[in-house]
Design an enzyme around this catalytic site. Structure first.
Site, PDB file in Angstrom:
ATOM      1  N   HIS A 309       0.855  -1.187   0.000  1.00 42.56           N
ATOM      2  CA  HIS A 309       0.000   0.000   0.000  1.00 42.56           C
ATOM      3  C   HIS A 309       0.887   1.232   0.000  1.00 42.56           C
ATOM      4  O   HIS A 309       1.944   1.231   0.618  1.00 42.56           O
ATOM      5  CB  HIS A 309      -0.909   0.008   1.246  1.00 42.56           C
ATOM      6  CG  HIS A 309      -2.051   0.948   1.127  1.00 42.56           C
ATOM      7  ND1 HIS A 309      -1.940   2.273   1.451  1.00 42.56           N
ATOM      8  CD2 HIS A 309      -3.316   0.759   0.674  1.00 42.56           C
ATOM      9  CE1 HIS A 309      -3.103   2.864   1.226  1.00 42.56           C
ATOM     10  NE2 HIS A 309      -3.950   1.976   0.744  1.00 42.56           N
ATOM     11  N   ASP A 369      -7.887  -5.400  -0.005  1.00 42.56           N
ATOM     12  CA  ASP A 369      -8.370  -6.256  -1.088  1.00 42.56           C
ATOM     13  C   ASP A 369      -7.941  -7.708  -0.970  1.00 42.56           C
ATOM     14  O   ASP A 369      -8.340  -8.538  -1.777  1.00 42.56           O
ATOM     15  CB  ASP A 369      -7.856  -5.714  -2.435  1.00 42.56           C
ATOM     16  CG  ASP A 369      -8.472  -4.364  -2.749  1.00 42.56           C
ATOM     17  OD1 ASP A 369      -9.682  -4.226  -2.541  1.00 42.56           O
ATOM     18  OD2 ASP A 369      -7.740  -3.463  -3.184  1.00 42.56           O
TER      19      ASP A 369
HETATM   20  N1  ACO Z   1       4.239  -7.704  -4.639  1.00 46.91           N
HETATM   21  C1  ACO Z   1       5.575  -7.668  -4.797  1.00 46.91           C
HETATM   22  N2  ACO Z   1       6.317  -6.547  -4.657  1.00 46.91           N
HETATM   23  C2  ACO Z   1       5.687  -5.420  -4.352  1.00 46.91           C
HETATM   24  C3  ACO Z   1       4.284  -5.368  -4.148  1.00 46.91           C
HETATM   25  C4  ACO Z   1       3.553  -6.582  -4.316  1.00 46.91           C
HETATM   26  N3  ACO Z   1       2.250  -6.588  -4.153  1.00 46.91           N
HETATM   27  N4  ACO Z   1       3.917  -4.116  -3.852  1.00 46.91           N
HETATM   28  C5  ACO Z   1       5.039  -3.385  -3.853  1.00 46.91           C
HETATM   29  N5  ACO Z   1       6.114  -4.159  -4.150  1.00 46.91           N
HETATM   30  C6  ACO Z   1       7.520  -3.744  -4.171  1.00 46.91           C
HETATM   31  C7  ACO Z   1       7.840  -2.960  -5.428  1.00 46.91           C
HETATM   32  O1  ACO Z   1       8.271  -3.808  -6.474  1.00 46.91           O
HETATM   33  C8  ACO Z   1       8.907  -2.026  -4.946  1.00 46.91           C
HETATM   34  O2  ACO Z   1      10.106  -2.763  -4.847  1.00 46.91           O
HETATM   35  P1  ACO Z   1      11.530  -2.036  -5.119  1.00 46.91           P
HETATM   36  O3  ACO Z   1      11.663  -1.008  -4.034  1.00 46.91           O
HETATM   37  O4  ACO Z   1      12.533  -3.129  -5.046  1.00 46.91           O
HETATM   38  O5  ACO Z   1      11.429  -1.418  -6.475  1.00 46.91           O
HETATM   39  C9  ACO Z   1       8.461  -1.688  -3.521  1.00 46.91           C
HETATM   40  O6  ACO Z   1       7.708  -2.827  -3.095  1.00 46.91           O
HETATM   41  C10 ACO Z   1       7.611  -0.429  -3.399  1.00 46.91           C
HETATM   42  O7  ACO Z   1       6.496  -0.565  -4.293  1.00 46.91           O
HETATM   43  P2  ACO Z   1       5.918   0.620  -5.175  1.00 46.91           P
HETATM   44  O8  ACO Z   1       5.195   0.048  -6.343  1.00 46.91           O
HETATM   45  O9  ACO Z   1       6.987   1.634  -5.444  1.00 46.91           O
HETATM   46  O10 ACO Z   1       4.886   1.244  -4.139  1.00 46.91           O
HETATM   47  P3  ACO Z   1       3.670   2.164  -4.489  1.00 46.91           P
HETATM   48  O11 ACO Z   1       3.338   2.895  -3.262  1.00 46.91           O
HETATM   49  O12 ACO Z   1       3.927   2.970  -5.727  1.00 46.91           O
HETATM   50  O13 ACO Z   1       2.500   1.120  -4.868  1.00 46.91           O
HETATM   51  C11 ACO Z   1       0.745  -0.437  -4.683  1.00 46.91           C
HETATM   52  C12 ACO Z   1       1.554   0.675  -3.991  1.00 46.91           C
HETATM   53  C13 ACO Z   1       0.293   0.055  -6.075  1.00 46.91           C
HETATM   54  C14 ACO Z   1      -0.515  -0.712  -3.848  1.00 46.91           C
HETATM   55  C15 ACO Z   1       1.598  -1.706  -4.793  1.00 46.91           C
HETATM   56  O14 ACO Z   1       1.954  -2.160  -3.505  1.00 46.91           O
HETATM   57  C16 ACO Z   1       0.903  -2.817  -5.578  1.00 46.91           C
HETATM   58  O15 ACO Z   1       0.962  -2.818  -6.829  1.00 46.91           O
HETATM   59  N6  ACO Z   1       0.239  -3.778  -4.873  1.00 46.91           N
HETATM   60  C17 ACO Z   1      -0.525  -4.817  -5.529  1.00 46.91           C
HETATM   61  C18 ACO Z   1      -1.850  -4.269  -6.012  1.00 46.91           C
HETATM   62  C19 ACO Z   1      -2.807  -3.982  -4.859  1.00 46.91           C
HETATM   63  O16 ACO Z   1      -3.009  -4.810  -3.983  1.00 46.91           O
HETATM   64  N7  ACO Z   1      -3.439  -2.798  -4.926  1.00 46.91           N
HETATM   65  C20 ACO Z   1      -4.472  -2.404  -3.953  1.00 46.91           C
HETATM   66  C21 ACO Z   1      -3.982  -1.297  -3.064  1.00 46.91           C
HETATM   67  S1  ACO Z   1      -5.213  -0.911  -1.867  1.00 46.91           S
HETATM   68  C22 ACO Z   1      -6.326  -0.016  -2.702  1.00 46.91           C
HETATM   69  O17 ACO Z   1      -6.050   0.675  -3.638  1.00 46.91           O
HETATM   70  C23 ACO Z   1      -7.692  -0.081  -2.289  1.00 46.91           C
END
Ligand code: ACO
Length: 434
Positions: A309, A369
């Site tokens: 998140h 979720d």
């Molecule tokens: N699985 C694996 N790795 C992940 C995940 C995941 N679900 N989420 C984040 N990471 C990693 C990224 O690859 C990144 O790694 P790095 O630092 O080595 O590059 C690090 O964690 C930070 O992630 P970002 O994408 O930069 O974080 P951001 O805040 O931009 O994204 C997000 C947040 C979009 C929710 C992300 O965690 C994600 O895509 N999760 C899966 C989708 C999801 O569950 N979305 C629902 C969110 S809740 C809502 O909107 C109601």
């Protein structure tokens, strides 16, 4: 107390500017850069708004490190345990919990606006049978603006409040009908004797030939899902609603924009994506560890859906509530074997991920979720309706933010700037010379 400021110095020119530091009642302080461009010609750069507060708001507070979420100061745990969705709607929109009389009159108002104009039914038949219900939602909610535009004055607080009531009231009908259309079963009209959650289940599952009787556990589960999804401050879809609304657009059109933003798998679409992932794991010959490794592999775009998140860097408090709810449904004998299996896989994934250095280091925890889809499946709600459920619940949050923004005299049209990287000026070349 001396005014709290920060000094910004341009090392090239040596020029400095004092910037005010703003103090919210809770949460991080912010540097006020609103006059920066006017005074210095400099912009700020913040893709994804990682460090940007876009507004002042009284509605929802969340502390991502502590895993805390409060609507108007009330914790999500207490609201989910003791409150109702209608109380939550009243609270988000009006700022205070209603007394008995206020609540009754609010429920009455919502209940008597659940019908759709008969002409609206025709919109549905314009969609392909296999249209994703979120596509239908964007279209039909946007179309509401065609029915309520001329006589709505968005500068009038009463008109704005009425728009909010219409949206809360009609969203379950629109949502259930988007399912009925795809499903090929007749539209079921709202029933004023039922609660908000019961009425939705009735419109989803009753048939002319057979009335649907919802189990009280399922009705309460839906109520809790609605409460926990009702608002989440300036997330992507709420910010979209605010941005669209800032041009003084019709509120129904602004909410349709929010629905479009919610649809993506990085936001509300994650509930559908998370269950698809659990189903994929259950059918696969590979074990949970394989999928954990795949999620960590940067050469692969697979992510653990329902994990991570932007703001929560600890356990999402909503995920805890919903996980407990999953157990109640399963313990109450209301889930099928295959749904129990999905919960087992989800629990194992959570356990393995929370002990894995990759997830620990990045503070990745289950989000709202991760578990909600298992409840939806147990209710009989199909996969492609999951994000619609989220949209139905979040409508109150979106419209409360719109209402707050429109009543705030600091509101101006949202208009970010850019760092241009394209070509410099060049003269037009006639076609024959290209
Ligand atoms: N699985 C694996 N790795 C992940 C995940 C995941 N679900 N989420 C984040 N990471 C990693 C990224 O690859 C990144 O790694 P790095 O630092 O080595 O590059 C690090 O964690 C930070 O992630 P970002 O994408 O930069 O974080 P951001 O805040 O931009 O994204 C997000 C947040 C979009 C929710 C992300 O965690 C994600 O895509 N999760 C899966 C989708 C999801 O569950 N979305 C629902 C969110 S809740 C809502 O909107 C109601």
């Amino acid at each position: 107390m001396a005014k709290n400021t920060a000094t910004l110095t341009d090392n090239e020119t040596g020029e400095s500017i004092e910037l005010n530091i703003l103090h919210p009642t809770q949460g991080p302080k912010a540097i006020d850069v609103s006059q920066l461009y006017k005074k210095t010609g400099l912009l700020t750069y913040d893709p994804g708004f990682m460090s940007t507060a876009s507004c002042w708001s009284d509605i929802t507070y969340l502390d991502g490190d502590q895993g805390l979420l409060e609507y108007r100061g009330y914790s999500i745990d207490q609201l989910a345990e003791k409150g109702s969705f209608m109380e939550t709607c009243y609270l988000l929109l009006n700022g205070e919990l209603p007394n008995k009389e206020e609540l009754d009159s609010f429920i009455n108002l919502v209940t008597y606006h659940t019908m759709l104009h008969e002409q609206m039914k025709r919109f549905y038949s314009g969609f392909r049978r296999d249209a994703h219900p979120m596509a239908t939602m964007v279209g039909v909610v946007g179309a509401l603006s065609a029915f309520y535009h001329e006589y709505m004055d968005i500068a009038d607080e009463k008109d704005r409040y009425d728009a909010a009531i219409l949206l809360i009231a009609k969203m379950p009908t629109i949502a259930a009908w988007s399912y009925r259309y795809a499903n090929g079963t007749p539209f079921v009209y709202p029933n004023n004797n039922l609660s908000y959650a019961e009425n939705f289940l009735h419109m989803m599952f009753s048939l002319p030939s057979e009335k649907y009787i919802a189990s009280p556990i399922m009705v309460r589960a839906l109520e809790v899902i609605l409460i926990t999804h009702a608002d989440h401050e300036q997330n992507a879809s709420t910010s979209t609603v605010r941005l669209a609304g800032s041009s003084e657009a019709n509120p129904f059109a602004a909410i349709a924009a929010g629905i479009a933003s919610l649809w993506g798998p990085a936001h509300g679409g994650a509930n559908e994506a998370a269950v698809k992932m659990l189903i994929e794991i259950s059918k696969s010959k590979e074990d949970v560890d394989y999928f954990i490794e795949k999620a960590k592999d940067k050469t692969n775009n697979f992510r653990l859906m329902g994990f991570g998140h932007r703001v929560y860097k600890s356990y999402d408090p909503r995920a805890k509530i919903i996980r407990d709810l999953c157990h109640q449904i399963i313990d109450g004998g209301l889930a099928k074997e295959e749904h129990k299996e999905l919960l087992d896989i989800a629990m194992t994934l959570e356990k393995v991920a929370l002990e894995d250095e990759y997830f620990v280091k990045r503070k990745l925890y289950p989000n709202v979720d991760f578990y909600s889809g298992i409840i939806f499946l147990s209710m009989g709600i199909p996969l492609n309706m999951f994000t619609v459920m989220f949209a139905m619940a979040r409508t109150i949050g979106w419209i409360s933010h719109w209402h707050e923004m429109m009543g705030d005299n600091k509101t101006r049209i949202s208009r970010p700037r850019q760092l241009y990287t394209g070509k410099s000026h060049r003269d037009y070349v006639p076609l024959a010379k290209r």
